[in-house]
Write a protein that holds these residues in place. Structure first.
Motif, mmCIF file in Angstrom:
data_model
loop_
_atom_site.group_PDB
_atom_site.id
_atom_site.type_symbol
_atom_site.label_atom_id
_atom_site.label_comp_id
_atom_site.label_asym_id
_atom_site.label_seq_id
_atom_site.Cartn_x
_atom_site.Cartn_y
_atom_site.Cartn_z
ATOM 1 N N ARG A 195 -9.215 0.747 -1.780
ATOM 2 C CA ARG A 195 -8.726 0.105 -0.586
ATOM 3 C C ARG A 195 -9.513 -1.180 -0.320
ATOM 4 O O ARG A 195 -8.955 -2.226 -0.016
ATOM 5 C CB ARG A 195 -8.892 1.063 0.589
ATOM 6 N N ALA A 231 0.074 2.430 7.824
ATOM 7 C CA ALA A 231 -0.128 2.690 6.401
ATOM 8 C C ALA A 231 -0.981 3.930 6.180
ATOM 9 O O ALA A 231 -1.402 4.210 5.073
ATOM 10 C CB ALA A 231 -0.781 1.493 5.736
ATOM 11 N N GLU A 232 -1.206 4.669 7.253
ATOM 12 C CA GLU A 232 -1.957 5.914 7.159
ATOM 13 C C GLU A 232 -3.305 5.734 6.476
ATOM 14 O O GLU A 232 -3.727 6.514 5.647
ATOM 15 C CB GLU A 232 -1.146 6.976 6.427
ATOM 16 N N LEU A 233 -3.938 4.659 6.811
ATOM 17 C CA LEU A 233 -5.278 4.462 6.289
ATOM 18 C C LEU A 233 -6.253 5.134 7.245
ATOM 19 O O LEU A 233 -5.932 5.365 8.392
ATOM 20 C CB LEU A 233 -5.589 2.974 6.212
ATOM 21 N N PRO A 234 -7.433 5.430 6.763
ATOM 22 C CA PRO A 234 -8.400 6.073 7.652
ATOM 23 C C PRO A 234 -8.586 5.217 8.897
ATOM 24 O O PRO A 234 -8.785 4.023 8.811
ATOM 25 C CB PRO A 234 -9.679 6.093 6.826
ATOM 26 N N ASP A 257 -16.913 -2.584 5.656
ATOM 27 C CA ASP A 257 -16.107 -2.804 4.450
ATOM 28 C C ASP A 257 -16.613 -3.970 3.627
ATOM 29 O O ASP A 257 -16.596 -3.948 2.401
ATOM 30 C CB ASP A 257 -14.641 -3.052 4.837
ATOM 31 N N LEU A 294 0.818 -1.203 0.000
ATOM 32 C CA LEU A 294 0.000 0.000 0.000
ATOM 33 C C LEU A 294 0.854 1.256 0.000
ATOM 34 O O LEU A 294 0.602 2.197 -0.728
ATOM 35 C CB LEU A 294 -0.935 0.009 1.202
ATOM 36 N N THR A 317 -5.099 -8.909 8.396
ATOM 37 C CA THR A 317 -5.269 -7.583 7.805
ATOM 38 C C THR A 317 -6.561 -6.955 8.260
ATOM 39 O O THR A 317 -7.542 -7.625 8.511
ATOM 40 C CB THR A 317 -5.413 -7.706 6.291
ATOM 41 N N MET A 353 -6.460 -9.216 -0.903
ATOM 42 C CA MET A 353 -5.594 -9.677 0.176
ATOM 43 C C MET A 353 -6.199 -10.899 0.861
ATOM 44 O O MET A 353 -5.495 -11.858 1.197
ATOM 45 C CB MET A 353 -5.488 -8.528 1.173
ATOM 46 N N PHE A 400 -8.158 -5.041 -0.099
ATOM 47 C CA PHE A 400 -8.289 -5.983 1.015
ATOM 48 C C PHE A 400 -9.033 -7.246 0.611
ATOM 49 O O PHE A 400 -8.761 -8.331 1.120
ATOM 50 C CB PHE A 400 -8.957 -5.313 2.219
ATOM 51 N N VAL A 406 -1.881 3.840 -2.474
ATOM 52 C CA VAL A 406 -3.326 3.640 -2.364
ATOM 53 C C VAL A 406 -3.780 4.066 -0.982
ATOM 54 O O VAL A 406 -3.217 3.651 0.011
ATOM 55 C CB VAL A 406 -3.676 2.149 -2.538
ATOM 56 N N HIS A 407 -4.745 4.924 -0.876
ATOM 57 C CA HIS A 407 -5.171 5.336 0.444
ATOM 58 C C HIS A 407 -6.633 5.101 0.683
ATOM 59 O O HIS A 407 -7.043 4.648 1.716
ATOM 60 C CB HIS A 407 -4.898 6.825 0.650
ATOM 61 N N MET A 408 -7.408 5.477 -0.272
ATOM 62 C CA MET A 408 -8.787 5.730 0.076
ATOM 63 C C MET A 408 -9.780 4.879 -0.679
ATOM 64 O O MET A 408 -9.487 4.257 -1.687
ATOM 65 C CB MET A 408 -9.119 7.204 -0.227
#
Lengths: 194, 878
Positions: free
Chosen positions: A76, B73-76, A160, A65, B64, A83, A80, A70-72
């Motif tokens: 994301r 990882a600076e995710l929200p 999510d 990441l 995860t 993943m 996952f 990739v952040h948002m």
């Protein structure tokens, strides 16, 4: 992280557009990364750190990441989801190999061994059996199956999972609850004494 | 099942679960409307017992998750999440299981709080339990101005527990002190306040267990607050105790190694004294800017040894050492003595002066290894600090010499207590030799037959065969002949082993005359070798047994029972030599071979398991495997030999000793011993010897958990019985002779212990057995006693002699030589003979590495002793 940086971002974008080939490619990248990391962790395990799935996946995901920027948002979630599937395959592949090698005598322990052992002990399941059960389950309840897979292997939150499967949180909860019951019966059968 | 049917079943199952248990049956009848197949399917899926259990099935892996990755990882993260009246604002801390957020109250009250919640993806039963535990403890604790208080608790929409605490806007105590440049007095006053908080927790039966600077926050107005009761425990809690398995370094993350007490390191029970210890470390750091020990992250395996054994240096003496500063690991440039002193408003000189004396004593008293020698309570600790501040005499005193001597003995108790395992060798010796004796008898018989037939060899072989037959003739399992030096004339009512010279002659004969009959030759060499082992002369045995094995390996297939027998003999030899790692590897090979050729349930396979268990127990290794092996042995013997068979008794005693050596399951161990005692009592052949054995085992257990007097009495009685049943000059009597003085020592009656050791040594000397194993052992223990008395010169001399004999009897490569050398090095160190001590330690370590010693004479112990000597030398030179 070298060449993979742009790679992952691009792959994710294509996955989002429903590109199956990209999904497969992303999968391969994650798979490689996990296995590479597992190898690298062998050295650390020797000096007394116990390795667990958390460390492994945490690190793999973190690296990919960070490298990809990739952040948002939905990217994301897709990541996952991939993943989770990858993790399933890495673990099951390894469990299967263990099973084979156990008959063949001595072999070197690798870090994935402790991950597999921990899961199998904590959950009192055989990962290979679980894999088979999941494949059967997918036949009849594809969405329910994906929900539990995302939660169990990917650690995704209810929210999510809902986003990924495009259903409400309440539905996710129902799917998960039923998936547990179904798999529980399938894997533990009547002989579950506890 | 097709998808439609699947959805239908799913619907019904979930709907049924929504009903109250009482109405489910009615609901199902109505819903299925006579469709029995459907009903059966639904019912099969309903959880039949605790629905919560099924809910835990396939609970998310701690792998995860968005939450999990957020920090790195600076995710929200969960910032912005609303929990009750609170909205999470910023992640301020994340530990193994929880996250702590600063949060703001968003209703009418303006308030900042801290909210702790379980990490996403970390939801396991264990973590939820610990989380609940923390909430309960905090709730039961009530309010104290120096403990962050609990304000609210609840559950998130995802069903995860959280709780709300007072928000402490502050810094860890060590940073606070340095940044505000608090002087020694101010630091002590602040520390006293922290003590009052811990005291308060103790009064409410709560032990914190994880006291360290980062868990003591000091707010900007200078008020310290104790936080994080995540692994705290209630002193009186039943079953709620979460102790760590003994000796597991990998568990070290549950607490923080730098602040963990010896008892935590060993995984033993934790009391309020544990908090006293951790507070002691905190004070050590606040005063000196150093840590008492250097725990290298490279070698976690050694932490236990260091924390449990190394003497902490006085805080006043460490200022110049740049390897142990609190920030040594974090920063590339550790602070100098000047910098540390400056942060306390002093010069290095003056700081040293203010720490020397009382403060050294106070801190070291809190850091004592033995719980009972620390401050009895935090209150006492704090009151000594106060007395110092008020210039009154303090309670803490430096260690007296007597105390240090005692501590030495205690430090060696692990090693000393392992002596109890000699008992196992006795038991195995009896049984193992009996088996070997039977086989030797068969060999002798066979030899006779063959000899009669073979012309030229007839005479020689017959001689040998007769010799061997005589040798082992009257051996019954529980009255073995062996281990008594004598002639073969058989005049005594007890059969004896042939004298060494007879063995020597026969060996020569066998070698010369039977060259053309290798199998017979190997068999006889094996028997003679075993006889030497029985005589306590493994050195003589080694070439014979090695040769026998070589012949059999050459002549026979790998899995031939005779070759395996030879391996077994080698294992016995290695065991007697004290080369336990070798012995273990060999026995494992034997066990594998027997499993493969004879099967799991064959008597020989079981015997090998017994052997393996013995060796492992002696190595103080793999306790669980030992327990499992002995369980199998006991079960097999009960089934095949009968519950009352003495062999069951022996195995029970073994298991008991293994358990006792782990300092756990003492009651179970005692019960096993008592059961064994009953078996021995009922059996004509073992009565007295059996009772002696079980009494010795009982004595070992009593010495640890029961009454020392009873332990002494049992040991004395066992010695008498052992002597009566084995005969006065039987070598194994010495095993029993070892117990009484040891029990006396435990009881604190060292004078009496010394007399007995001395008497035993003299007896052996008088009998002309002053070059043997047991004599050396008595010397070694006597030497340790001498050391305890401060008579180190004499101790060194005794140990020197013991080492010389051990090397002669056991060879250089023995754990026992390693153990003796290291102990001697300690004495040399105390005498200031550093270079000799270092050289000796280095030699010992070399062998220890080769032997892979663990437990007794383990590498970690040897290394840490060397380090201590090197440190002492450096200090002396300064």
């Amino acid at each position: 992280m070298n060449e993979s940086a742009g790679d992952v971002t691009e792959l994710l974008a294509r996955v989002e557009q429903g590109d199956d080939a990209a999904r497969e490619a992303l999968f391969e990248r994650v798979y490689d990364e996990l296995r590479r990391l597992a190898g690298g962790m062998l050295a650390r395990e020797r000096v007394g750190h116990t390795l667990d799935g958390t460390a492994l996946v945490h690190e793999a995901a973190g690296r990919l990441l960070r490298a990809s920027g990739v952040h948002m948002g939905s990217q994301r979630t897709h990541f996952f989801a991939t993943m989770a599937q990858t993790m399933r395959r890495v673990l099951v592949d390894h469990a299967r190999r263990r099973r084979r090698l156990r008959r063949g005598g001595d072999r070197q322990r690798v870090p994935l061994d402790s991950v597999v052992e921990r899961i199998e002990q904590e959950q009192r399941i055989d990962l290979v059996d679980l894999d088979e059960a999941l494949s059967e389950f997918r036949e009849v309840g594809p969405r329910e199956c994906q929900a539990i897979e995302l939660q169990f292997f990917g650690g995704l939150s209810i929210q999510d999972i809902g986003e990924q499967l495009d259903v409400s949180a309440a539905t996710v909860k129902r799917d998960l609850r039923f998936a547990r019951l179904w798999l529980h019966r399938r894997l533990r059968g009547a002989d579950d004494e506890e | 099942m097709d998808r439609q049917r699947f959805q239908h079943v799913k619907q019904l199952v979930l709907d049924t679960l929504d009903q109250t248990p009482a109405s489910r049956d009615r609901f199902l009848s109505a819903a299925c409307d006579g469709d029995d197949d459907l009903r059966a399917e639904v019912e099969a899926l309903l959880p039949d017992g605790d629905a919560e259990l099924t809910d835990q099935f396939l609970a998310p892996l701690p792998l995860t998750s968005a939450g999990h990755l957020s920090a790195e990882a600076e995710l929200p993260s969960r910032v912005g999440l609303r929990l009750g009246a609170y909205e999470l604002e910023e992640l301020i801390g994340a530990g193994g299981m929880g996250e702590v957020y600063r949060a703001r109250r968003v209703d009418d009250f303006e308030q900042i709080v801290a909210v702790k919640l379980v990490r996403h993806g970390m939801v396991t039963g264990d973590i939820l339990r610990r989380f609940k535990n923390e909430v309960q403890l905090l709730a039961s604790l009530g309010e104290h101005p120096n403990i962050a208080r609990l304000m609210d608790a609840g559950t998130t929409d995802d069903g995860l527990p959280y709780f709300v605490m007072e928000y402490v806007d502050g810094q860890p105590i060590d940073r606070h002190c340095d940044e505000h440049r608090l002087n020694v007095r101010q630091r002590l006053e602040l520390f006293r306040t922290v003590c009052s908080a811990v005291q308060f927790a103790h009064r409410h039966a709560v032990i914190h267990r994880d006291i360290k600077p980062s868990n003591i926050l000091v707010s900007s107005d200078g008020t310290p607050k104790l936080i994080d009761f995540g692994i705290a425990k209630l002193t009186a809690a039943e079953g709620g105790e979460h102790t760590l398995p003994p000796g597991t370094v990998s568990q070290a993350r549950v607490f923080t190694p730098h602040y963990a007490s010896p008892e935590q390191m060993r995984g033993e029970g934790v009391t309020t004294a544990t908090d006293v210890y951790s507070l002691g470390i905190v004070l050590y750091e606040l005063l000196s800017g150093h840590r008492p020990y250097q725990l290298s992250s490279q070698r976690p395996i050694e932490w236990v040894t260091i924390v449990c054994e190394a003497n902490p240096r006085k805080p006043s003496t460490v200022l110049g050492d740049r390897t142990t500063t609190t920030s040594a690991e974090a920063s590339a440039e550790p602070p100098t003595a000047e910098a540390i002193a400056a942060a306390r408003g002093e010069s290095p000189r003056s700081l040293e002066r203010s720490l020397r004396g009382d403060l050294d004593n106070i801190v070291l008293m809190a850091l004592r290894k033995e719980v009972e020698r620390r401050y009895a309570s935090v209150e006492q600790f704090a009151s000594d600090v106060s007395r110092h501040l008020n210039h009154l005499p303090v309670r803490a005193r430096g260690d007296s010499f007597g105390y240090r001597a005692q501590r030495f003995l205690r430090r060696n108790r692990v090693a000393v207590s392992l002596g109890s395992l000699v008992l196992i060798s006795l038991v195995v010796g009896i049984v193992g030799t009996a088996t070997q004796a039977t086989r030797a008898r068969q060999a002798a018989h066979l030899a006779e037959q063959q000899a009669l037939r073979a012309n030229r060899e007839a005479e020689a072989s017959l001689t040998v065969a007769n010799l061997l037959a005589q040798m082992f003739e009257a051996n019954s399992p529980h009255q073995l002949a062996g281990f008594r030096v004598g002639s073969v004339d058989g005049s005594s009512k007890q059969p004896r082993l042939p004298a060494p010279e007879v063995l020597k002659r026969s060996a020569a004969q066998v070698r010369a005359d039977l060259a053309r009959r290798p199998r017979l030759q190997a068999r006889l060499l094996d028997s003679i070798g075993n006889a030497y082992v029985g005589l306590g002369q493994p050195k003589q045995a080694e070439p014979l047994l090695t040769e026998a094995l070589a012949i059999r390996s050459r002549e026979l297939p790998e899995d031939d029972p005779e070759r395996i027998d030879s391996l077994q003999s080698m294992a016995w030899l290695r065991f007697i030599q004290g080369r336990f790692a070798d012995a273990e590897h060999t026995v494992r090979e034997v066990l594998e071979a027997r499993r493969a050729t004879l099967g799991q349930q064959h008597a020989e396979t079981i015997m090998s398991k017994f052997w393996l268990a013995t060796i492992l127990a002696f190595r103080e290794a793999h306790h669980d495997e030992v327990d499992a092996l002995l369980d199998q042995v006991i079960a097999w013997r009960r089934e095949h030999l009968g519950k009352q068979h003495p062999d069951v008794g022996y195995a029970l005693v073994c298991r008991a000793i293994n358990q006792a050596n782990q300092d756990r399951n003492m009651q179970v161990a005692l019960n096993s011993v008592l059961e064994a005692a009953r078996i021995f009592e009922a059996d004509q052949s073992t009565q007295e010897l059996g009772k002696a054995i079980s009494d010795v085992a009982r004595s070992a257990i009593e010495a640890r958990v029961g009454s020392a007097d009873r332990a002494v009495a049992l040991a004395e009685e066992a010695f008498e019985m052992g002597r009566r049943s084995l005969g006065e000059d039987h070598a194994f009597v010495e095993v029993f002779a070892l117990y009484t003085p040891r029990a006396l020592e435990w009881a604190g009656r060292t004078d009496a212990a010394e007399n007995l050791f001395q008497a035993a040594a003299e007896r052996l000397r008088a009998e002309g057995r002053s070059r043997g194993y047991f004599y050396a052992r008595h010397l070694a223990f006597l030497s340790l006693l001498r050391r305890g008395q401060g008579r180190e010169e004499e101790g060194v001399r005794l140990m020197e002699e013991a080492i010389e004999i051990f090397r002669e009897v056991l060879g250089d490569e023995s754990y026992r030589v390693v153990w003796c050398q290291t102990n001697m090095a300690i004495m040399l160190r105390n005498l200031g003979r550093y270079d000799e001590a270092i050289a000796l330690s280095q030699r010992a370590i070399e062998v220890a590495e080769k032997l892979e010693t663990d437990g007794f004479g383990n590498i970690g112990w040897c290394r840490s002793q060397l380090e201590l000597t090197q440190t002492a030398k450096r200090e002396a030179e300064e």
